[in-house]
Design a protein around this motif. Structure first.
Motif, mmCIF file in Angstrom:
data_model
loop_
_atom_site.group_PDB
_atom_site.id
_atom_site.type_symbol
_atom_site.label_atom_id
_atom_site.label_comp_id
_atom_site.label_asym_id
_atom_site.label_seq_id
_atom_site.Cartn_x
_atom_site.Cartn_y
_atom_site.Cartn_z
ATOM 1 N N HIS A 10 14.914 0.979 -5.095
ATOM 2 C CA HIS A 10 14.671 2.428 -4.989
ATOM 3 C C HIS A 10 13.577 2.924 -5.930
ATOM 4 O O HIS A 10 13.656 4.032 -6.442
ATOM 5 N N ILE A 11 12.552 2.103 -6.125
ATOM 6 C CA ILE A 11 11.417 2.533 -6.936
ATOM 7 C C ILE A 11 10.391 3.236 -6.057
ATOM 8 O O ILE A 11 9.836 4.261 -6.429
ATOM 9 N N LYS A 12 10.136 2.686 -4.882
ATOM 10 C CA LYS A 12 9.166 3.258 -3.943
ATOM 11 C C LYS A 12 9.819 3.458 -2.581
ATOM 12 O O LYS A 12 10.734 2.735 -2.202
ATOM 13 N N HIS A 13 9.302 4.418 -1.853
ATOM 14 C CA HIS A 13 9.796 4.733 -0.521
ATOM 15 C C HIS A 13 9.281 3.698 0.472
ATOM 16 O O HIS A 13 8.224 3.084 0.259
ATOM 17 N N GLY A 14 10.004 3.499 1.533
ATOM 18 C CA GLY A 14 9.636 2.497 2.530
ATOM 19 C C GLY A 14 8.291 2.753 3.176
ATOM 20 O O GLY A 14 7.534 1.820 3.443
ATOM 21 N N ASN A 15 7.957 4.011 3.425
ATOM 22 C CA ASN A 15 6.669 4.327 4.039
ATOM 23 C C ASN A 15 5.513 4.008 3.097
ATOM 24 O O ASN A 15 4.461 3.539 3.534
ATOM 25 N N TYR A 16 5.692 4.257 1.810
ATOM 26 C CA TYR A 16 4.666 3.906 0.818
ATOM 27 C C TYR A 16 4.435 2.403 0.836
ATOM 28 O O TYR A 16 3.290 1.933 0.833
ATOM 29 N N VAL A 17 5.517 1.643 0.850
ATOM 30 C CA VAL A 17 5.406 0.182 0.831
ATOM 31 C C VAL A 17 4.706 -0.318 2.090
ATOM 32 O O VAL A 17 3.813 -1.176 2.012
ATOM 33 N N ALA A 18 5.062 0.224 3.241
ATOM 34 C CA ALA A 18 4.427 -0.192 4.490
ATOM 35 C C ALA A 18 2.934 0.116 4.463
ATOM 36 O O ALA A 18 2.111 -0.710 4.885
ATOM 37 N N ARG A 19 2.582 1.285 3.953
ATOM 38 C CA ARG A 19 1.176 1.685 3.888
ATOM 39 C C ARG A 19 0.392 0.766 2.953
ATOM 40 O O ARG A 19 -0.713 0.306 3.279
ATOM 41 N N GLN A 20 0.968 0.435 1.792
ATOM 42 C CA GLN A 20 0.280 -0.431 0.838
ATOM 43 C C GLN A 20 0.118 -1.849 1.381
ATOM 44 O O GLN A 20 -0.935 -2.465 1.222
ATOM 45 N N LYS A 21 1.164 -2.361 2.024
ATOM 46 C CA LYS A 21 1.076 -3.710 2.576
ATOM 47 C C LYS A 21 0.000 -3.788 3.650
ATOM 48 O O LYS A 21 -0.784 -4.751 3.693
ATOM 49 N N ALA A 22 -0.080 -2.766 4.498
ATOM 50 C CA ALA A 22 -1.101 -2.750 5.547
ATOM 51 C C ALA A 22 -2.495 -2.633 4.943
ATOM 52 O O ALA A 22 -3.428 -3.327 5.364
ATOM 53 N N ARG A 23 -2.628 -1.779 3.943
ATOM 54 C CA ARG A 23 -3.928 -1.549 3.302
ATOM 55 C C ARG A 23 -4.417 -2.813 2.605
ATOM 56 O O ARG A 23 -5.580 -3.214 2.742
ATOM 57 N N LEU A 24 -3.527 -3.485 1.873
ATOM 58 C CA LEU A 24 -3.919 -4.696 1.156
ATOM 59 C C LEU A 24 -4.208 -5.851 2.121
ATOM 60 O O LEU A 24 -5.157 -6.615 1.914
ATOM 61 N N SER A 25 -3.411 -5.972 3.174
ATOM 62 C CA SER A 25 -3.651 -7.025 4.168
ATOM 63 C C SER A 25 -5.000 -6.827 4.852
ATOM 64 O O SER A 25 -5.744 -7.784 5.077
ATOM 65 N N LYS A 26 -5.304 -5.591 5.179
ATOM 66 C CA LYS A 26 -6.590 -5.284 5.809
ATOM 67 C C LYS A 26 -7.740 -5.639 4.879
ATOM 68 O O LYS A 26 -8.755 -6.195 5.309
ATOM 69 N N ALA A 27 -7.574 -5.356 3.597
ATOM 70 C CA ALA A 27 -8.623 -5.669 2.626
ATOM 71 C C ALA A 27 -8.827 -7.184 2.499
ATOM 72 O O ALA A 27 -9.956 -7.666 2.478
ATOM 73 N N VAL A 28 -7.729 -7.940 2.442
ATOM 74 C CA VAL A 28 -7.837 -9.391 2.327
ATOM 75 C C VAL A 28 -8.444 -9.988 3.596
ATOM 76 O O VAL A 28 -9.285 -10.896 3.521
#
Length: 88
Positions: free
Chosen positions: A65-83
């Motif tokens: 419960h540190i971060k919301h699920g939507n934040y995590v999904a957005r970050q994972k997509a953003r980082l994957s796209k960058a890689v």
């Protein structure tokens, strides 16, 4: 400070949890920065390993419960796209 014994204990417990969660937040931010730094350096291998670590920490952030699920999904997509944008 509270006068009731259970509230004194709760206050101490809250401080301990706050310190623990602060460490987890810092580790998460560092992992995200590591991925972005590897992408900026065009190092696909390092970026991929850093992305795996960041994804693991992001998933753990949801369960603790540190971060919301939507934040995590957005970050994972953003980082994957960058890689994936790195030209090998």
């Amino acid at each position: 400070m509270a006068n009731i014994k259970s509230q004194k204990k709760r206050a101490i417990t809250n401080l301990k949890r706050n310190v623990a969660k602060a460490g987890e937040k810092t580790a998460l931010k560092t992992a995200i920065k590591d991925v972005l730094a590897a992408v900026a350096a065009n190092d696909k291998a390092t970026a991929t390993t850093a992305l795996n670590k960041a994804n693991s920490l992001l998933d753990r952030a949801i369960t603790s419960h540190i971060k919301h699920g939507n934040y995590v999904a957005r970050q994972k997509a953003r980082l994957s796209k960058a890689v994936n944008s790195i030209q090998a």
